[in-house]
Write an enzyme that holds these catalytic residues in place. Sequence first.
Site, mmCIF file in Angstrom:
data_model
loop_
_atom_site.group_PDB
_atom_site.id
_atom_site.type_symbol
_atom_site.label_atom_id
_atom_site.label_comp_id
_atom_site.label_asym_id
_atom_site.label_seq_id
_atom_site.Cartn_x
_atom_site.Cartn_y
_atom_site.Cartn_z
ATOM 1 N N GLU A 190 0.842 -1.214 0.000
ATOM 2 C CA GLU A 190 0.000 0.000 0.000
ATOM 3 C C GLU A 190 0.871 1.255 0.000
ATOM 4 O OE1 GLU A 190 -2.653 1.656 -0.266
ATOM 5 O OE2 GLU A 190 -4.303 1.004 1.007
ATOM 6 N N ASP A 240 -3.963 5.730 6.373
ATOM 7 C CA ASP A 240 -4.474 6.935 7.020
ATOM 8 C C ASP A 240 -5.431 6.480 8.144
ATOM 9 O OD1 ASP A 240 -4.639 9.840 6.890
ATOM 10 O OD2 ASP A 240 -6.627 9.605 6.053
ATOM 11 N N VAL A 244 0.039 14.590 1.515
ATOM 12 C CA VAL A 244 1.248 14.409 0.708
ATOM 13 C C VAL A 244 0.901 13.921 -0.699
ATOM 14 C CG1 VAL A 244 2.809 14.017 2.658
ATOM 15 C CG2 VAL A 244 1.574 12.077 1.674
HETATM 16 P P1 5GP Z 1 -7.570 5.167 4.663
HETATM 17 O O1 5GP Z 1 -8.645 4.205 4.298
HETATM 18 O O2 5GP Z 1 -6.407 4.521 5.382
HETATM 19 O O3 5GP Z 1 -8.112 6.353 5.422
HETATM 20 O O4 5GP Z 1 -7.084 5.822 3.327
HETATM 21 C C1 5GP Z 1 -6.058 5.299 2.549
HETATM 22 C C2 5GP Z 1 -6.088 5.949 1.182
HETATM 23 O O5 5GP Z 1 -6.387 7.360 1.264
HETATM 24 C C3 5GP Z 1 -4.714 5.857 0.552
HETATM 25 O O6 5GP Z 1 -4.552 4.641 -0.138
HETATM 26 C C4 5GP Z 1 -4.705 7.087 -0.329
HETATM 27 O O7 5GP Z 1 -5.299 6.774 -1.572
HETATM 28 C C5 5GP Z 1 -5.585 8.104 0.388
HETATM 29 N N1 5GP Z 1 -4.764 9.040 1.167
HETATM 30 C C6 5GP Z 1 -4.654 9.136 2.514
HETATM 31 N N2 5GP Z 1 -3.826 10.135 2.882
HETATM 32 C C7 5GP Z 1 -3.377 10.698 1.735
HETATM 33 C C8 5GP Z 1 -2.465 11.761 1.447
HETATM 34 O O8 5GP Z 1 -1.861 12.422 2.321
HETATM 35 N N3 5GP Z 1 -2.256 12.039 0.128
HETATM 36 C C9 5GP Z 1 -2.865 11.355 -0.888
HETATM 37 N N4 5GP Z 1 -2.588 11.696 -2.149
HETATM 38 N N5 5GP Z 1 -3.741 10.330 -0.653
HETATM 39 C C10 5GP Z 1 -3.979 10.009 0.651
#
Ligand code: 5GP
Length: 186
Positions: free
Chosen positions: A104, A108, A158
């Site tokens: 991955e 987040d 980011v």
């Molecule tokens: P989660 O389900 O863990 O909240 O989100 C994961 C997904 O959110 C990552 O695979 C990515 O696509 C997106 N994401 C989370 N933080 C960032 C960030 O700082 N920048 C970008 N470009 N995508 C993020």
Amino acid sequence: MAHAYEALLAEVLIDEARLQRRISELAEQINRDYADCDDLLLLCILKGGVMFLTDLSRKIHIPHMIDFMAASSYGVGARQSSGSVRIDMDLRMDVQGKHVLVVEDIIDSGLTLSFVIKTLENREPASLKLCALLNKQSRREVEIELDYVGFDIENKYVFGYGLDYDEKFRNLPFVGVARGDIPPDA
Ligand code: 5GP
């Protein structure tokens, strides 16, 4: 001529040399941990994981397969996970009996990955481990135990090295912080 991304970039967080050094270290660890494994599958979560997958795969010396899966959380903007996750594209391989290593870009809230884990566990892989290039631990909403982590980073938006800014700039060789720490649709 200035590059188009420069207007969006506050700072380079992890430059190319540091990224590649760390990916080499992770690959060495994986080479050791899976030394006796002949059924290793690197499962890349699209789209963000693609640069990481290709660099990591080239540094892993034991024979392995690769496949791809796309998952997304939906219902809200780029910053907030809604808690509803769907599989947009399933992988083609049967994971039953294989040693699956999920690759991955960034964890987040952890909601996307925890949904992917549940989906894969139901398919009875021989083992299931998790590898993330970037980890925003302070944002976690569900507990996830990561087996390999490239970098723990602060809660900043980011982009670059697979991560998008409004679907663009995934091709940058470094990870940068967005100016004002603002995701594109905020
Ligand atoms: P989660 O389900 O863990 O909240 O989100 C994961 C997904 O959110 C990552 O695979 C990515 O696509 C997106 N994401 C989370 N933080 C960032 C960030 O700082 N920048 C970008 N470009 N995508 C993020």
